[in-house]
Scaffold this active site. Structure first.
Site, PDB file in Angstrom:
ATOM      1  CG  PHE A  81      -1.684   1.193   1.509  1.00 42.18           C
ATOM      2  CD1 PHE A  81      -2.580   1.644   0.548  1.00 42.18           C
ATOM      3  CD2 PHE A  81      -1.561   1.897   2.701  1.00 42.18           C
ATOM      4  CE1 PHE A  81      -3.344   2.780   0.773  1.00 42.18           C
ATOM      5  CE2 PHE A  81      -2.323   3.034   2.936  1.00 42.18           C
ATOM      6  CZ  PHE A  81      -3.207   3.475   1.970  1.00 42.18           C
TER       7      PHE A  81
ATOM      8  CB  SER B  66       3.428  -4.264   3.480  1.00 38.56           C
ATOM      9  OG  SER B  66       2.256  -3.938   4.158  1.00 38.56           O
ATOM     10  CG  LEU B  67      -1.727  -5.178  -0.011  1.00 38.82           C
ATOM     11  CD1 LEU B  67      -2.590  -6.101   0.834  1.00 38.82           C
ATOM     12  CD2 LEU B  67      -2.461  -3.850  -0.248  1.00 38.82           C
TER      13      LEU B  67
ATOM     14  CG  ASP C 176       5.856  -6.505   9.285  1.00 38.00           C
ATOM     15  OD1 ASP C 176       5.769  -7.540   9.974  1.00 38.00           O
ATOM     16  OD2 ASP C 176       5.352  -5.432   9.647  1.00 38.00           O
TER      17      ASP C 176
ATOM     18  CG  HIS D 283       4.830  -2.159   8.098  1.00 33.33           C
ATOM     19  ND1 HIS D 283       4.592  -3.508   8.169  1.00 33.33           N
ATOM     20  CD2 HIS D 283       4.223  -1.727   6.962  1.00 33.33           C
ATOM     21  CE1 HIS D 283       3.869  -3.873   7.112  1.00 33.33           C
ATOM     22  NE2 HIS D 283       3.649  -2.813   6.360  1.00 33.33           N
TER      23      HIS D 283
END
Ligand SMILES: *[C@@H]1O[C@H](CO)[C@@H](O)[C@H](O)[C@H]1NC(C)=O
Ligand SMILES: *[C@@H]1O[C@H](CO)[C@@H](O)[C@H](O)[C@H]1NC(C)=O
Ligand SMILES: *[C@@H]1O[C@H](CO)[C@@H](O)[C@H](O)[C@H]1NC(C)=O
Ligand SMILES: *[C@@H]1O[C@H](CO)[C@@H](O)[C@H](O)[C@H]1NC(C)=O
Ligand SMILES: *[C@@H]1O[C@H](CO)[C@@H](O)[C@H](O)[C@H]1NC(C)=O
Ligand SMILES: *[C@@H]1O[C@H](CO)[C@@H](O)[C@H](O)[C@H]1NC(C)=O
Length: 456
Positions: free
Chosen positions: A91, A166-167, A190, A260
């Protein structure tokens, strides 16, 4: 007034257009092809996903070569006899190029000769997180199509490694799922938590998505996922709060994303530096800190996994067990690696109160501390101590007995016992080196000893 506003808006639009056109197109002198950068999504964006694939190679690590649809892959510098790393970002709240992308591309190309393909889906990843999530399937399909073209060129599925941030980690999972779990490797940096913690394994990254799936967790209490999603899941410093990250909202954006983003910085650091980030299987971070997990015998048959590009993370076994949680500590800043040592104190006689002893390791240039707690009526207490130089470079150790004094009863003024230490992983005999006498520790006083461990 209205005219004035219109003029201002027009000015802003012109500047934005100039800025975005200025970004595209510089020519790389070496290879002669046009360099393409990530897109920037501004408020002029449409509703198209607009995925771009940018190829980076050893000979031009700073110049993204746009892989055009259709025949593009045949007509570019892609080398089908090399392995391929595909990077997928997550994101992008502000619709900007990920600041870490260049560092990651360079670190990969620095450590191995491969094709690196960066997926730019900045347009579809911006605005609101839920709408970015809605674009994940479409994005995964388009990456999948690219991979199918690679396979058609004769590239083997096992030579493909997707690194998702992430995403992007869940996008990687979906892509892997579309290829029947037969791609070589997926690394989730992450992996995102929101909307995914309770999702089914088909929807999120899981160990079935590639032959080897690993994840590095650094913000499991916030933007990261807290459940294991790979064959090996690294929970760095417990996987939640990272040393060196601000703990107060007054630090602004950095406070929000520091934990993150640490997964990305750790990974880049592991590729750039020779120091090892070795991790140890354990049930929980507390058990790890309390010295209950000291080797990798179970379940990894003596080989400890480490962050980086070694095959199967350096774990030496045919079939990997799934969702193994492994733990490691790090230092607050790059290169982040630390050495872990077990420290133990054995009391000469047990006490009917808790005993605390502060242990400090000194080298020529470093000082690292941990606290041993011996429960009441027990003879021994242990703890892990993280230090940035190898144990053999530690010159001296300082022990300090911290008495528990209540106003109604004073604690003993000294304790006597034995101190031992050993670097992780412990050998099969669980050998520790001990200071060879019964130490007397007066209360609240630093007592220093030489630590005689020679470097091998
Ligand atoms: C791609 O195709 C064009 C036209 O066919 C050709 O001029 C160009 O050299 C090719 N580029 C590469 C990298 O092969
Ligand atoms: C592709 O990579 C292989 C292995 O490094 C090398 O021998 C070959 O020359 C490369 N091909 C091209 C076209 O660069
Ligand atoms: C996908 O991305 C586009 C482009 O940014 C955006 O307009 C849209 O809301 C996103 N979600 C869906 C479901 O298309
Ligand atoms: C630490 O300092 C001593 C004395 O200056 C020196 O002999 C030794 O080599 C140093 N050790 C390391 C690991 O730098
Ligand atoms: C463990 O102990 C055995 C028997 O004392 C010895 O032969 C062996 O070399 C030791 N192994 C290690 C790793 O120290
Ligand atoms: C240290 O203490 C233990 C337990 O009281 C005793 O058995 C041992 O002889 C002592 N060792 C020395 C070197 O004083």
């Amino acid at each position: 007034m209205v005219e004035d506003l219109k003029r201002k808006l027009l000015l802003v639009l012109t500047v934005l257009l100039l800025l975005s056109s200025a970004q595209a197109g510089s020519t790389d002198r070496l290879s002669g092809h046009q360099c393409t950068d990530f897109q920037t999504a501004n408020f002029l964006r449409g509703s198209k996903l607009r995925v771009q694939f940018l190829l980076f190679t050893h000979s031009s690590p700073s110049c993204g070569e746009l892989i055009l649809a259709d025949d593009g892959i045949k007509n570019c510098s892609f080398n089908s006899s090399l392995e391929t790393k595909i990077i997928i970002h997550g994101f992008r709240a502000l619709g900007t190029k990920p600041s870490w992308i260049e560092g990651l591309v360079h670190a990969i190309l620095h450590s191995s000769q491969v094709n690196v393909i960066a997926v730019d889906w900045v347009y579809g990843s911006t605005a609101a997180y839920p709408s970015a999530v809605e674009n994940v399937t479409l994005l995964a399909l388009s990456i999948s199509q690219l991979i199918s073209k690679l396979l058609a060129l004769g590239v083997s599925g096992t030579s493909i490694h997707i690194i998702g941030v992430s995403l992007g980690a869940h996008v990687a999972g979906l892509v892997g799922h579309f290829h029947g779990g037969q791609l070589g490797r997926i690394t989730g940096l992450d992996p995102a938590g929101p909307k995914y913690t309770r999702a089914s394994p088909e929807e999120r990254l899981d160990p079935g998505d590639a032959l080897f799936v690993e994840a590095i967790h650094t913000d499991a209490d916030n933007f990261g996922i807290r459940i294991p999603v790979g064959h090996i899941d690294y929970f760095v410093n417990g996987g939640r709060d990272q040393p060196g990250c601000p703990r107060s909202i007054s630090a602004g954006y950095k406070y929000l994303i520091c934990d993150h983003m640490r997964a990305v910085h750790l990974y880049v650091s592991a590729l750039e530096h020779s120091c090892m980030m070795v991790a140890f299987p354990c049930a929980s971070h507390q058990d790890f800190l309390n010295g209950h997990c000291l080797d990798c015998v179970d379940p990894f048959l003596f080989s400890c996994p480490r962050i980086g590009l070694q095959e199967q993370a350096g774990v030496n076994m045919k079939k990997l067990p799934k969702e193994v949680k492994v733990y490691l500590m790090t230092s607050p800043s790059a290169p982040f690696c630390v050495h872990h040592s077990l420290v133990e104190f054995h009391l000469q006689k047990t006490r009917n109160t808790v005993t605390s002893i502060e242990i400090t390791f000194f080298s020529n240039s470093t000082k690292d501390t941990a606290k041993i707690t011996i429960p009441k009526h027990q003879e021994m207490g242990k703890r892990l101590l993280a230090h940035s130089v190898p144990l053999c470079q530690i010159n001296s150790v300082t022990l300090k007995y911290l008495p528990k004094s209540h106003f109604w009863r004073k604690d003993e003024s000294f304790i006597v016992g034995k101190f031992c230490a050993a670097p992780l992983p412990l050998d099969s005999n669980r050998t520790t080196s001990c200071l060879p006498w019964n130490l007397t520790l007066p209360s609240k006083t630093d007592i220093s000893y030489k630590l005689p461990t020679a470097c091998a």
